[in-house]
Design a protein around this motif. Structure first.
Motif, PDB file in Angstrom:
ATOM      1  N   PRO A   1      14.922  15.273 -19.498  1.00 22.86           N
ATOM      2  CA  PRO A   1      14.594  13.952 -18.950  1.00 22.86           C
ATOM      3  C   PRO A   1      14.096  12.997 -20.034  1.00 22.86           C
ATOM      4  CG  PRO A   1      13.583  15.681 -17.649  1.00 22.86           C
ATOM      5  CD  PRO A   1      14.130  16.342 -18.869  1.00 22.86           C
ATOM      6  N   THR A   2      14.239  11.719 -19.764  1.00 24.16           N
ATOM      7  CA  THR A   2      13.826  10.722 -20.762  1.00 24.16           C
ATOM      8  C   THR A   2      12.304  10.729 -20.934  1.00 24.16           C
ATOM      9  OG1 THR A   2      15.503   9.436 -19.617  1.00 24.16           O
ATOM     10  CG2 THR A   2      14.384   8.347 -21.451  1.00 24.16           C
ATOM     11  N   ARG A   3      11.592  10.752 -19.805  1.00 27.14           N
ATOM     12  CA  ARG A   3      10.118  10.702 -19.887  1.00 27.14           C
ATOM     13  C   ARG A   3       9.559  12.087 -19.600  1.00 27.14           C
ATOM     14  NH1 ARG A   3       9.356   5.649 -15.914  1.00 27.14           N
ATOM     15  NH2 ARG A   3      10.268   7.232 -14.575  1.00 27.14           N
ATOM     16  N   ILE A   4       8.910  12.630 -20.583  1.00 32.56           N
ATOM     17  CA  ILE A   4       8.396  13.986 -20.348  1.00 32.56           C
ATOM     18  C   ILE A   4       6.886  14.110 -20.573  1.00 32.56           C
ATOM     19  CG2 ILE A   4      10.549  15.268 -20.716  1.00 32.56           C
ATOM     20  CD1 ILE A   4       9.727  15.690 -23.576  1.00 32.56           C
ATOM     21  N   ILE A   5       6.301  13.104 -21.220  1.00 35.45           N
ATOM     22  CA  ILE A   5       4.833  13.161 -21.364  1.00 35.45           C
ATOM     23  C   ILE A   5       4.220  11.949 -20.650  1.00 35.45           C
ATOM     24  CG2 ILE A   5       4.803  14.571 -23.474  1.00 35.45           C
ATOM     25  CD1 ILE A   5       4.259  11.973 -25.051  1.00 35.45           C
ATOM     26  N   LEU A   6       2.958  12.086 -20.301  1.00 31.56           N
ATOM     27  CA  LEU A   6       2.259  11.063 -19.515  1.00 31.56           C
ATOM     28  C   LEU A   6       2.316   9.687 -20.166  1.00 31.56           C
ATOM     29  CD1 LEU A   6       0.388  10.471 -17.089  1.00 31.56           C
ATOM     30  CD2 LEU A   6      -1.524  11.317 -18.426  1.00 31.56           C
ATOM     31  N   GLU A   7       2.167   9.664 -21.499  1.00 32.30           N
ATOM     32  CA  GLU A   7       2.116   8.386 -22.219  1.00 32.30           C
ATOM     33  C   GLU A   7       3.432   7.619 -22.127  1.00 32.30           C
ATOM     34  OE1 GLU A   7       0.924  11.218 -23.218  1.00 32.30           O
ATOM     35  OE2 GLU A   7      -1.083  10.925 -24.030  1.00 32.30           O
ATOM     36  N   GLU A   8       4.521   8.309 -21.739  1.00 33.71           N
ATOM     37  CA  GLU A   8       5.813   7.626 -21.673  1.00 33.71           C
ATOM     38  C   GLU A   8       6.007   6.845 -20.385  1.00 33.71           C
ATOM     39  OE1 GLU A   8       8.970  10.106 -24.252  1.00 33.71           O
ATOM     40  OE2 GLU A   8       8.025  11.231 -22.638  1.00 33.71           O
ATOM     41  N   PHE A   9       5.046   6.936 -19.502  1.00 34.12           N
ATOM     42  CA  PHE A   9       5.187   6.227 -18.225  1.00 34.12           C
ATOM     43  C   PHE A   9       4.733   4.774 -18.307  1.00 34.12           C
ATOM     44  CE2 PHE A   9       5.947  10.453 -16.864  1.00 34.12           C
ATOM     45  CZ  PHE A   9       6.698  10.363 -15.706  1.00 34.12           C
ATOM     46  N   ASN A  10       4.316   4.331 -19.517  1.00 36.38           N
ATOM     47  CA  ASN A  10       3.899   2.938 -19.729  1.00 36.38           C
ATOM     48  C   ASN A  10       2.921   2.445 -18.662  1.00 36.38           C
ATOM     49  OD1 ASN A  10       5.319   2.513 -22.066  1.00 36.38           O
ATOM     50  ND2 ASN A  10       7.206   2.019 -20.932  1.00 36.38           N
ATOM     51  N   ILE A  11       1.856   3.187 -18.524  1.00 37.09           N
ATOM     52  CA  ILE A  11       0.909   2.832 -17.462  1.00 37.09           C
ATOM     53  C   ILE A  11      -0.394   2.276 -18.041  1.00 37.09           C
ATOM     54  CG2 ILE A  11       1.745   4.277 -15.593  1.00 37.09           C
ATOM     55  CD1 ILE A  11      -0.058   6.495 -16.608  1.00 37.09           C
ATOM     56  N   ILE A  12      -0.333   1.855 -19.293  1.00 29.71           N
ATOM     57  CA  ILE A  12      -1.570   1.412 -19.940  1.00 29.71           C
ATOM     58  C   ILE A  12      -2.247   0.264 -19.178  1.00 29.71           C
ATOM     59  CG2 ILE A  12      -0.457  -0.169 -21.627  1.00 29.71           C
ATOM     60  CD1 ILE A  12      -3.318   2.286 -22.422  1.00 29.71           C
ATOM     61  N   ASP A  13      -1.437  -0.569 -18.502  1.00 29.54           N
ATOM     62  CA  ASP A  13      -2.027  -1.679 -17.729  1.00 29.54           C
ATOM     63  C   ASP A  13      -2.159  -1.335 -16.247  1.00 29.54           C
ATOM     64  OD1 ASP A  13      -2.186  -3.260 -19.972  1.00 29.54           O
ATOM     65  OD2 ASP A  13      -0.117  -3.974 -19.722  1.00 29.54           O
ATOM     66  N   PHE A  14      -1.886  -0.070 -15.935  1.00 30.99           N
ATOM     67  CA  PHE A  14      -1.889   0.315 -14.523  1.00 30.99           C
ATOM     68  C   PHE A  14      -3.324   0.473 -14.015  1.00 30.99           C
ATOM     69  CE2 PHE A  14      -1.403   3.983 -11.423  1.00 30.99           C
ATOM     70  CZ  PHE A  14      -0.890   3.204 -10.419  1.00 30.99           C
ATOM     71  N   GLN A  15      -3.721  -0.441 -13.154  1.00 31.59           N
ATOM     72  CA  GLN A  15      -5.079  -0.397 -12.601  1.00 31.59           C
ATOM     73  C   GLN A  15      -4.991  -0.742 -11.134  1.00 31.59           C
ATOM     74  OE1 GLN A  15      -8.275  -0.300 -14.325  1.00 31.59           O
ATOM     75  NE2 GLN A  15      -7.963  -1.305 -16.285  1.00 31.59           N
ATOM     76  N   SER A  16      -5.934  -0.240 -10.379  1.00 31.57           N
ATOM     77  CA  SER A  16      -5.967  -0.584  -8.959  1.00 31.57           C
ATOM     78  C   SER A  16      -6.628  -1.946  -8.797  1.00 31.57           C
ATOM     79  CB  SER A  16      -6.765   0.489  -8.207  1.00 31.57           C
ATOM     80  OG  SER A  16      -7.216  -0.034  -6.998  1.00 31.57           O
ATOM     81  N   ALA A  17      -5.874  -2.881  -8.205  1.00 34.31           N
ATOM     82  CA  ALA A  17      -6.447  -4.222  -7.976  1.00 34.31           C
ATOM     83  C   ALA A  17      -7.621  -4.128  -7.024  1.00 34.31           C
ATOM     84  CB  ALA A  17      -5.389  -5.152  -7.407  1.00 34.31           C
ATOM     85  N   LEU A  18      -7.553  -3.120  -6.143  1.00 33.87           N
ATOM     86  CA  LEU A  18      -8.668  -2.919  -5.207  1.00 33.87           C
ATOM     87  C   LEU A  18      -9.942  -2.621  -5.986  1.00 33.87           C
ATOM     88  CD1 LEU A  18      -7.439  -0.689  -2.281  1.00 33.87           C
ATOM     89  CD2 LEU A  18      -8.433  -2.953  -2.143  1.00 33.87           C
ATOM     90  N   PHE A  19      -9.751  -1.835  -7.080  1.00 34.81           N
ATOM     91  CA  PHE A  19     -10.915  -1.436  -7.877  1.00 34.81           C
ATOM     92  C   PHE A  19     -11.365  -2.570  -8.796  1.00 34.81           C
ATOM     93  CE2 PHE A  19     -12.840   0.788 -11.556  1.00 34.81           C
ATOM     94  CZ  PHE A  19     -13.874   1.407 -10.870  1.00 34.81           C
ATOM     95  N   THR A  20     -10.388  -3.215  -9.468  1.00 32.05           N
ATOM     96  CA  THR A  20     -10.759  -4.238 -10.443  1.00 32.05           C
ATOM     97  C   THR A  20     -11.135  -5.547  -9.745  1.00 32.05           C
ATOM     98  OG1 THR A  20      -8.430  -4.754 -10.689  1.00 32.05           O
ATOM     99  CG2 THR A  20      -9.407  -3.287 -12.327  1.00 32.05           C
ATOM    100  N   ARG A  21     -10.150  -6.167  -9.039  1.00 30.11           N
ATOM    101  CA  ARG A  21     -10.427  -7.492  -8.479  1.00 30.11           C
ATOM    102  C   ARG A  21     -11.304  -7.429  -7.243  1.00 30.11           C
ATOM    103  NH1 ARG A  21      -4.696 -10.518  -8.972  1.00 30.11           N
ATOM    104  NH2 ARG A  21      -4.124  -9.639 -10.969  1.00 30.11           N
ATOM    105  N   ALA A  22     -10.824  -6.631  -6.238  1.00 30.03           N
ATOM    106  CA  ALA A  22     -11.602  -6.569  -4.988  1.00 30.03           C
ATOM    107  C   ALA A  22     -12.975  -5.974  -5.265  1.00 30.03           C
ATOM    108  CB  ALA A  22     -10.857  -5.746  -3.952  1.00 30.03           C
ATOM    109  N   GLY A  23     -13.010  -4.961  -6.162  1.00 28.09           N
ATOM    110  CA  GLY A  23     -14.287  -4.315  -6.501  1.00 28.09           C
ATOM    111  C   GLY A  23     -15.256  -5.324  -7.088  1.00 28.09           C
TER     112      GLY A  23
END
Ligand SMILES: O=c1ccn([C@H]2C[C@H](O)[C@@H](COP(=O)(O)OP(=O)(O)OP(=O)(O)O)O2)c(=O)[nH]1
Length: 389
Positions: free
Chosen positions: A181-203
């Motif tokens: 598969p193309t993506r095999i490690i966690l870092e390849e999922f490009n989730i560096i900006d992945f945050q829960s808006a519920l946690f950041t904004r609503a929180g």
């Protein structure tokens, strides 16, 4: 070579070691695999690794929490556990690597126990035939409490289904999942900006709202207490003013003064404490080093207890003074009045003596007058005292 590249190369080598199985060793028709078939594919064809019979379910296998996760913008090693805060999301790596044959798909979902703890699992729709590697899934905590996941604990149940037979001779007619598969490690999922808006904004909004509520609450308490103190003082002044010129003024001041003073001091002390308490409760302890935040917590506790203690002390002082004024001061007043009475008694007895002397003198003069009228001089009966009124 960077650490990330090394990590990927290592994982790629491991995955590429065994290509996906193409021929079904026990063709038995489509359907979800029961535990015996799962065991067969796991033990003989690396379907799940590491494989533990204890994690088998009648028609599925329990995947566990692995050794890596991503949360709050950071990739982290999961040494013993991960705690997901309310509204926060964490991407968890499974503890197992799966290798799906070309004739099998898998689906998985979070265990009911975690679901009832408030975790919401947002997995992909399907693990494709021919996929090999660890799995990753975002897990939201939608409860109002932090939820902790421990490394190696059962996380989600996966079931496996056979597809129609895979025929390698069909070539391009069959869409094959890319191997490896193309993506095999966690870092390849490009989730560096992945945050829960519920946690950041609503929180953040909830925090701001709670903060303003606390401020309002603190101000309301202070306002009430200060108004209470001012009202108590005004009441006393009014009472004293209304009795000004009256003989009862002393007593009025004596009754109300200490009591009001006590209540007013109590109200001011409470306002002072609640002001500091509300200011301290707005302090976010996470931002300070442990000893300082412990100290702040102690001061908060002290202030909340002192509230009651200071109120009690002030009331005690007020009531105590009232007692002194009520029961001890009257004794003093009595002594003063007694002294006044004895002085006036002396004056009264003097006046009585004078009156008696006058009366005697008048009687003597009347008798002398009578005897003069009859022609014989009157014999004085007794020497009347000479008074000088
Ligand atoms: O919760 C999941 C579901 C699937 N997968 C893996 C197995 C699956 O075969 C692969 C791709 O999944 P999907 O096709 O749903 O994702 P995609 O975004 O289309 O990725 P790709 O381009 O690799 O197909 O990712 C996960 O890691 N987590």
């Amino acid at each position: 070579m960077t650490d990330l590249k090394k990590k990927k190369a290592k994982e790629l080598a491991e995955i590429s070691r065994i290509p996906p199985l193409e021929v079904d060793p026990s063709p038995g028709g489509a359907g979800i695999l029961l535990s015996d078939e799962i065991t067969l594919f796991a033990e003989e064809h690396n379907l799940i690794a590491p494989f533990k019979k204890a994690n088998l379910k009648p028609a599925g296998y329990e995947l566990t929490v692995g050794d890596e996760y991503f949360m709050s913008g950071q990739y982290m090693t999961l040494d013993s556990h991960v705690t997901i805060q309310p509204f926060e999301v964490a991407v968890i790596k499974t503890g197992e690597r799966v290798r799906l044959p070309r004739f099998m798909i898998a689906r998985w979902n979070i265990r009911v126990r975690h679901a009832y703890a408030g975790l919401l699992w947002v997995g992909g729709p399907q693990v494709d035939p021919g996929y090999a590697g660890y799995l990753f899934c975002p897990i939201y905590n939608l409860s109002d409490k932090p939820v902790t996941l421990y490394r190696g604990e059962e996380l989600a149940l996966m079931d496996f289904s056979r597809t129609t037979p895979f025929n390698p001779a069909k070539g391009k007619e069959l869409v094959r999942y890319k191997f490896p598969p193309t993506r095999i490690i966690l870092e390849e999922f490009n989730i560096i900006d992945f945050q829960s808006a519920l946690f950041t904004r609503a929180g953040r909004k909830i925090e701001e709202f709670e903060e303003s509520l606390k401020t309002l609450e603190g101000r309301f308490i202070q306002f009430t207490q200060i108004s209470f103190a001012v009202f108590a003082m005004a009441l006393t002044l009014l009472a004293i003013y209304s009795k000004a010129g009256s003989t009862a003024l002393d007593e009025y001041a004596g009754y109300l003064g200490p009591l009001t003073l006590g209540l007013s001091i109590a109200a001011f002390v409470m306002a002072f404490f609640s002001h500091w308490q509300s200011r301290l409760s707005r302090v976010s302890l996470d931002r300070y080093p442990a000893p300082l935040s412990r100290r702040i917590r102690e001061v908060r506790r002290f202030l909340s207890i002192s509230w009651i203690a200071s109120m009690a002390v002030c009331l005690f002082v007020g009531v105590g003074t009232l007692f002194v004024v009520q029961y001890l001061a009257p004794h003093k007043r009595y002594e003063e009045q007694s002294a006044k009475i004895s002085v006036s008694d002396k004056n009264a007895s003097d006046a009585l003596a004078i009156a008696k002397a006058i009366e005697q003198r008048v009687l003597t003069l009347q008798r002398e007058n009578e005897e003069l009228r009859r022609g014989s001089p009157a014999q004085p009966q007794q020497q009347s005292p000479r008074t000088n009124p």
